[in-house]
Design a protein around this motif. Structure first.
Motif, PDB file in Angstrom:
ATOM      1  N   THR A 111     -25.238 -10.019  15.815  1.00  0.00           N
ATOM      2  CA  THR A 111     -25.686  -9.736  14.453  1.00  0.00           C
ATOM      3  C   THR A 111     -27.029 -10.409  14.201  1.00  0.00           C
ATOM      4  OG1 THR A 111     -23.403  -9.671  13.666  1.00  0.00           O
ATOM      5  CG2 THR A 111     -25.124  -9.992  12.007  1.00  0.00           C
ATOM      6  N   PRO A 112     -28.024  -9.689  13.683  1.00  0.00           N
ATOM      7  CA  PRO A 112     -29.301 -10.328  13.348  1.00  0.00           C
ATOM      8  C   PRO A 112     -29.071 -11.530  12.434  1.00  0.00           C
ATOM      9  CG  PRO A 112     -29.488  -7.957  13.151  1.00  0.00           C
ATOM     10  CD  PRO A 112     -28.031  -8.246  13.377  1.00  0.00           C
ATOM     11  N   LEU A 113     -29.692 -12.653  12.783  1.00  0.00           N
ATOM     12  CA  LEU A 113     -29.367 -13.899  12.096  1.00  0.00           C
ATOM     13  C   LEU A 113     -30.621 -14.737  11.892  1.00  0.00           C
ATOM     14  CD1 LEU A 113     -26.879 -15.458  11.077  1.00  0.00           C
ATOM     15  CD2 LEU A 113     -26.755 -16.547  13.314  1.00  0.00           C
ATOM     16  N   ILE A 114     -30.800 -15.212  10.665  1.00  0.00           N
ATOM     17  CA  ILE A 114     -31.871 -16.160  10.357  1.00  0.00           C
ATOM     18  C   ILE A 114     -31.246 -17.521  10.122  1.00  0.00           C
ATOM     19  CG2 ILE A 114     -33.729 -16.788   8.778  1.00  0.00           C
ATOM     20  CD1 ILE A 114     -34.065 -13.852   8.105  1.00  0.00           C
ATOM     21  N   LEU A 115     -31.706 -18.494  10.872  1.00  0.00           N
ATOM     22  CA  LEU A 115     -31.297 -19.874  10.658  1.00  0.00           C
ATOM     23  C   LEU A 115     -32.303 -20.514   9.711  1.00  0.00           C
ATOM     24  CD1 LEU A 115     -30.318 -20.897  14.310  1.00  0.00           C
ATOM     25  CD2 LEU A 115     -28.836 -20.015  12.481  1.00  0.00           C
ATOM     26  N   PHE A 116     -31.878 -20.767   8.482  1.00  0.00           N
ATOM     27  CA  PHE A 116     -32.735 -21.436   7.503  1.00  0.00           C
ATOM     28  C   PHE A 116     -32.739 -22.920   7.845  1.00  0.00           C
ATOM     29  CE2 PHE A 116     -32.632 -23.527   3.148  1.00  0.00           C
ATOM     30  CZ  PHE A 116     -34.016 -23.627   3.058  1.00  0.00           C
ATOM     31  N   ALA A 117     -33.871 -23.388   8.369  1.00  0.00           N
ATOM     32  CA  ALA A 117     -33.982 -24.746   8.890  1.00  0.00           C
ATOM     33  C   ALA A 117     -35.010 -25.527   8.072  1.00  0.00           C
ATOM     34  CB  ALA A 117     -34.390 -24.713  10.362  1.00  0.00           C
ATOM     35  N   PRO A 118     -34.581 -26.187   7.001  1.00  0.00           N
ATOM     36  CA  PRO A 118     -35.530 -26.956   6.185  1.00  0.00           C
ATOM     37  C   PRO A 118     -36.158 -28.094   6.981  1.00  0.00           C
ATOM     38  CG  PRO A 118     -33.407 -26.689   5.072  1.00  0.00           C
ATOM     39  CD  PRO A 118     -33.219 -26.264   6.482  1.00  0.00           C
ATOM     40  N   HIS A 119     -37.239 -28.628   6.429  1.00  0.00           N
ATOM     41  CA  HIS A 119     -37.996 -29.664   7.125  1.00  0.00           C
ATOM     42  C   HIS A 119     -37.350 -31.046   7.035  1.00  0.00           C
ATOM     43  CE1 HIS A 119     -41.250 -26.765   7.605  1.00  0.00           C
ATOM     44  NE2 HIS A 119     -41.784 -27.607   8.439  1.00  0.00           N
ATOM     45  N   PHE A 120     -36.162 -31.163   7.625  1.00  0.00           N
ATOM     46  CA  PHE A 120     -35.634 -32.479   7.904  1.00  0.00           C
ATOM     47  C   PHE A 120     -36.234 -32.934   9.238  1.00  0.00           C
ATOM     48  CE2 PHE A 120     -32.358 -30.709   5.081  1.00  0.00           C
ATOM     49  CZ  PHE A 120     -32.293 -31.724   4.138  1.00  0.00           C
ATOM     50  N   TYR A 121     -36.273 -34.233   9.461  1.00  0.00           N
ATOM     51  CA  TYR A 121     -37.008 -34.735  10.619  1.00  0.00           C
ATOM     52  C   TYR A 121     -36.412 -34.302  11.955  1.00  0.00           C
ATOM     53  CZ  TYR A 121     -39.730 -37.430   7.337  1.00  0.00           C
ATOM     54  OH  TYR A 121     -40.571 -37.782   6.313  1.00  0.00           O
ATOM     55  N   GLY A 122     -35.162 -33.873  11.963  1.00  0.00           N
ATOM     56  CA  GLY A 122     -34.554 -33.429  13.213  1.00  0.00           C
ATOM     57  C   GLY A 122     -34.764 -31.967  13.530  1.00  0.00           C
ATOM     58  N   LEU A 123     -35.746 -31.314  12.896  1.00  0.00           N
ATOM     59  CA  LEU A 123     -35.891 -29.861  13.053  1.00  0.00           C
ATOM     60  C   LEU A 123     -36.148 -29.444  14.495  1.00  0.00           C
ATOM     61  CD1 LEU A 123     -39.214 -28.942  13.201  1.00  0.00           C
ATOM     62  CD2 LEU A 123     -39.095 -29.888  10.900  1.00  0.00           C
ATOM     63  N   ASP A 124     -36.937 -30.221  15.258  1.00  0.00           N
ATOM     64  CA  ASP A 124     -37.176 -29.843  16.652  1.00  0.00           C
ATOM     65  C   ASP A 124     -35.944 -30.093  17.506  1.00  0.00           C
ATOM     66  OD1 ASP A 124     -39.685 -28.628  17.452  1.00  0.00           O
ATOM     67  OD2 ASP A 124     -40.668 -30.381  16.613  1.00  0.00           O
TER      68      ASP A 124
END
Length: 294
Positions: A111-124
Motif C-alpha cells: 500500500t502506498p505509504l507516507i511516513l510523517f517524520a517530524p524533525h526530532f533529532y533521531g530522524l536519520d
C-alpha cells in the motif's frame, strides 16, 4: 574538494568504531560547549521555546535549551555508526516498535505509504533503521549541502541500506508520486520553514508558521496512507515508534490538513520537547505585515 569536509568525514569513519557510551559522552560535552559558545543559535532556540511554551517557567525553558544542544551533538556524532558501522551494530542500536500497528505491513506491504517524520533529532536513525528492514522502494527529499563532498557523504549515508532514493527539492513531485503509486514508502519531513513560495501559514503552538502543505498534497496525489514515525534518543541508541495511521487524512482542504498536521505534531513534541529541532528558525518567514521574531 574541501579539506575540512575530508577531515570531518575521516573523523566520523574513525568514530564509528568507538563504543556508543563514549560517543554519547563526547556528544554531551560538545553539546554543553555549543550551548555556551553558539550564542546566535542559542538565541534562536530560546526564542522558539518562548513562543511555543509561554506557560513554562524560564528555568524549565533553559533546561530544555541546554538539553536540545546535547541532543544536537549526540545525534550528529551518531551518524558515524549509522553510516559506517557494520550492519549488525546498526540493527542492535535501532529498535522499531509500534504497539498499535502491523509493522510487517508497514515495512513490507504494497500500500502506498507516507511516513510523517517530524524533525526530532533521531530522524536519520529512523530512516536508516526502517529502510534496512524494508524491501520497499523508499524515497526521501533532501536539501543539497554546500560542499559537494559532504553532500555525497550524506546521500550515501542515507542510501546505505535498502532500496532508497534521495531526491533533491528541485527534482519536482513527479518521481515522488510515481514511487508512491507503485507501493513505495515516502519518508517525509515537512515541518520546517522553506520560505514563502513553498508554504502556507497555519498555527504552530499558536503562532502563524510558514508550513509546506506537502503531506496533504503527496497523500492525495499518491493515494497514500499517512503514518507518523517518531524517534527517541535513548541510552541504547534509538527507539523508532510507528504510530497508527491517520484515518481522516487527507481531506480536500490542504490548508485544514496542514493545520491538523501541526496540531498533532504539537502533541508529539510536548511528550519530549528537548528532542525537537529547535535550532531551526521555525518562524523566520512572517505573514505580510508582521515583524520578525528573531
Amino acid at each position: 574538494m574541501s579539506v575540512s569536509a575530508r577531515l570531518g568525514i575521516g573523523f566520523m569513519k574513525a568514530l564509528s568504531h568507538v563504543p556508543l557510551p563514549a560517543i554519547r559522552g563526547l556528544g554531551y560535552v560538545l553539546g554543553r560547549i555549543l550551548h555556551t559558545a553558539a550564542v546566535p543559535r542559542r538565541r534562536v532556540v530560546d526564542r522558539n521555546l518562548e513562543l511555543c511554551f509561554p506557560g513554562k517557567s524560564l528555568a524549565e525553558r533553559k533546561r530544555i535549551s541546554r538539553d536540545t544542544f546535547i541532543y544536537v551533538a549526540q545525534s550528529w556524532l551518531d551518524r558515524a555508526w549509522l553510516w559506517h558501522a557494520p550492519r549488525e551494530v546498526v540493527e542492535r542500536r535501532t529498535t522499531v516498535m509500534g504497539a498499535q500497528v502491523d509493522i510487517d505491513e508497514v515495512l513490507a506491504g504494497t500500500t502506498p505509504l507516507i511516513l510523517f517524520a517530524p524533525h526530532f533529532y533521531g530522524l536519520d536513525a529512523a530512516a536508516t533503521g526502517l529502510t534496512m528492514r524494508s524491501p520497499r522502494e523508499s524515497t526521501t527529499i533532501y536539501t543539497t549541502q554546500r560542499d559537494p563532498m559532504l553532500d555525497e557523504w550524506v546521500c550515501k549515508g542515507r542510501e546505505r541500506f535498502g532500496n532508497v532514493k534521495t531526491l533533491n527539492r528541485v527534482d519536482g513531485i513527479k518521481p515522488i508520486v510515481a514511487a508512491l503509486r507503485k507501493g513505495g514508502l515516502l519518508y517525509l519531513l515537512p515541518d520546517m520553514d522553506f520560505g514563502r513560495d513553498q508554504s502556507i501559514f497555519v498555527p504552530f503552538f499558536g503562532v502563524q508558521a510558514a508550513t509546506m502543505p506537502s503531506l496533504s498534497r503527496f497523500a492525495r496525489l499518491g493515494r497514500a496512507k499517512v503514518i507518523p514515525v517518531i524517534t527517541r534518543v535513548v541510552k541504547q541508541g534509538y527507539e523508532i515508534e510507528i504510530l497508527p495511521e491517520w484515518k481522516d487524512f487527507p481531506s480536500d482542504d490542504a490548508v485544514a490538513d496542514t493545520a491538523l498536521m501541526n496540531q498533532r505534531l504539537e502533541r508529539l513534541i510536548e511528550a519530549m520537547p528537548s528532542q525537537y529541532y529547535w535550532v531551526h528558525r521555525r518562524f523566520k518567514t512572517r505573514p505580510e505585515g508582521e515583524p520578525p521574531v528573531y
